[in-house]
Design a protein around this motif. Structure first.
Motif, short mmCIF file in Angstrom:
data_model
loop_
_atom_site.label_atom_id
_atom_site.label_comp_id
_atom_site.label_asym_id
_atom_site.label_seq_id
_atom_site.Cartn_x
_atom_site.Cartn_y
_atom_site.Cartn_z
N ILE A 1 36.76 45.17 139.20
CA ILE A 1 37.55 44.67 138.07
C ILE A 1 38.60 43.68 138.55
N SER A 2 38.68 42.54 137.89
CA SER A 2 39.76 41.58 138.15
C SER A 2 40.50 41.32 136.86
N LEU A 3 41.80 41.47 136.90
CA LEU A 3 42.60 41.12 135.73
C LEU A 3 44.02 40.79 136.18
N ARG A 4 44.70 39.98 135.34
CA ARG A 4 46.08 39.63 135.67
C ARG A 4 46.96 39.81 134.44
N VAL A 5 48.21 40.09 134.71
CA VAL A 5 49.20 40.17 133.64
C VAL A 5 50.36 39.29 134.08
N ASP A 6 50.67 38.28 133.27
CA ASP A 6 51.75 37.37 133.62
C ASP A 6 53.09 37.91 133.14
N PRO A 7 54.18 37.45 133.77
CA PRO A 7 55.49 37.94 133.36
C PRO A 7 55.72 37.69 131.87
N GLY A 8 56.17 38.69 131.17
CA GLY A 8 56.51 38.54 129.76
C GLY A 8 55.38 38.79 128.80
N GLU A 9 54.19 39.03 129.31
CA GLU A 9 53.04 39.21 128.42
C GLU A 9 52.89 40.65 127.93
N VAL A 10 52.19 40.78 126.79
CA VAL A 10 51.57 42.05 126.42
C VAL A 10 50.07 41.82 126.57
#
Ligand code: ATP
Length: 306
Positions: free
Chosen positions: A25-34
């Protein structure tokens, strides 16, 4: 140049003994996101959160938080202490096998605490250190301390490594730590006035919705940068579901980044910026919340409309 992701999961694989739950699994969460994590029962959503918070080691791949590696192998700045240094001289760099030689792969026991702090072959940071870095995990099923009062339960959430260090550091530091707890409580009470009213009540006597508020409130007491929420709306009456989603938006508006696992895909996509759909341990779809909400495959499977 894109902003550095706050959370970056790269090609991660997790197995429970012989059962492979995450298959790269590859995923990213950027600062400030939901970011919403959707998918059918058993798709691997809970496993993903448990891996991120350090409860499960990845057998392959890596987890990065604000540019530092939490678990797995790969180059960059490692936070894992001995044995998990970057690709230059660390154990994992030279052997290339620190992920697969961890306790999980050999013993088949991947439950909580599968590795111990400071182990040379440790595939990642233990839970308390991940928490101290700014990741709070609200597990499914609202694990509160039933015999404690609401106030005591909330205060437990503030006891991260950072505050323990302060408490060793002298009277003024202890006073500052207490003020910090007080500020956290004020913030949680502003979000959940209901909890303020029930300050002295044993947490076990709260309603299901109130317990969920308490679980989220407790996670916020550590002033996390990233909150992992596992099915926060599960089993709640519709009115409370709406309250919980409003609070998640409010937390996010306050600057906290959110990774949200939800069965309630419609509500999750309404407040999320982006989302991923997992299917049998893999990312089947990824996109903006709008794209996902319009996607026929998502509508069929999760939104109950053609
Ligand atoms: P749900 O929405 O039903 O909670 P999920 O997407 O969160 O599902 P996971 O709980 O991550 O899914 O489970 C992923 C896979 O791993 C499933 O096939 C599950 O049976 C398996 N699994 C989860 N926990 C364990 C465990 N402790 N031992 C063995 N297999 C497990």
């Amino acid at each position: 140049v894109p902003e550095r992701p706050l959370l970056d999961v790269r090609d991660a694989e997790v197995a429970y003994g012989a059962v492979t739950a995450l298959r790269g699994i590859s995923l990213r969460v950027d600062p400030g996101e939901v970011v919403a994590l959707l998918g059918a029962n058993g798709a691997g959503k809970t496993t993903t959160l448990r891996m991120i918070s350090g409860l499960l080691p990845p057998a392959r791949g890596s987890v990065w938080f604000d540019g530092a590696r939490l678990a797995g192998t790969g180059s960059g700045t490692g936070l894992g202490g001995t044995g998990t240094g970057g690709g230059t001289s660390g154990h994992s760099g030279t052997s290339g096998h620190s992920g697969t030689s961890g306790n999980c792969g050999t013993s088949g026991h991947c439950g909580a605490g599968a590795w111990s702090d400071g182990t040379r072959d440790s595939p990642g940071l233990p839970v308390h250190r991940v928490a101290a870095l700014g990741i709070s995990h609200v597990p499914e099923g609202r694990r509160i301390f039933p015999a404690m009062t609401v106030a005591e339960d909330l205060a437990m959430g503030a006891y991260t490594d950072r505050r323990r260090a302060w408490s060793r550091a002298g009277r003024e530091a202890r006073r500052e730590a207490r003020r910090d707890v007080r500020r956290g409580l004020d913030r949680v009470h502003a979000l959940f006035p209901r909890l303020a009213e029930r300050d002295r009540q044993p947490a076990g006597t709260l309603s299901g919705g109130e317990q969920q508020m308490l679980a989220i409130g407790r996670a916020l007491m550590a002033r996390p940068r990233l909150v992992l929420l596992d099915e926060p709306s599960l089993g709640l009456a519709p009115k409370l579901v709406a309250t919980i989603f409003e609070v998640i938006e409010e937390i996010n508006a306050d600057g906290v980044t959110v990774l949200l696992v939800e069965q309630n895909a419609a509500a999750a996509l309404r407040i999320a910026h982006r989302g991923y759909v997992l299917d049998t341990g893999q990312v089947a779809l990824a996109g903006s919340a709008d794209e996902l909400a319009r996607d026929p495959r998502v509508r069929d499977a999760y939104l109950g409309s053609p």
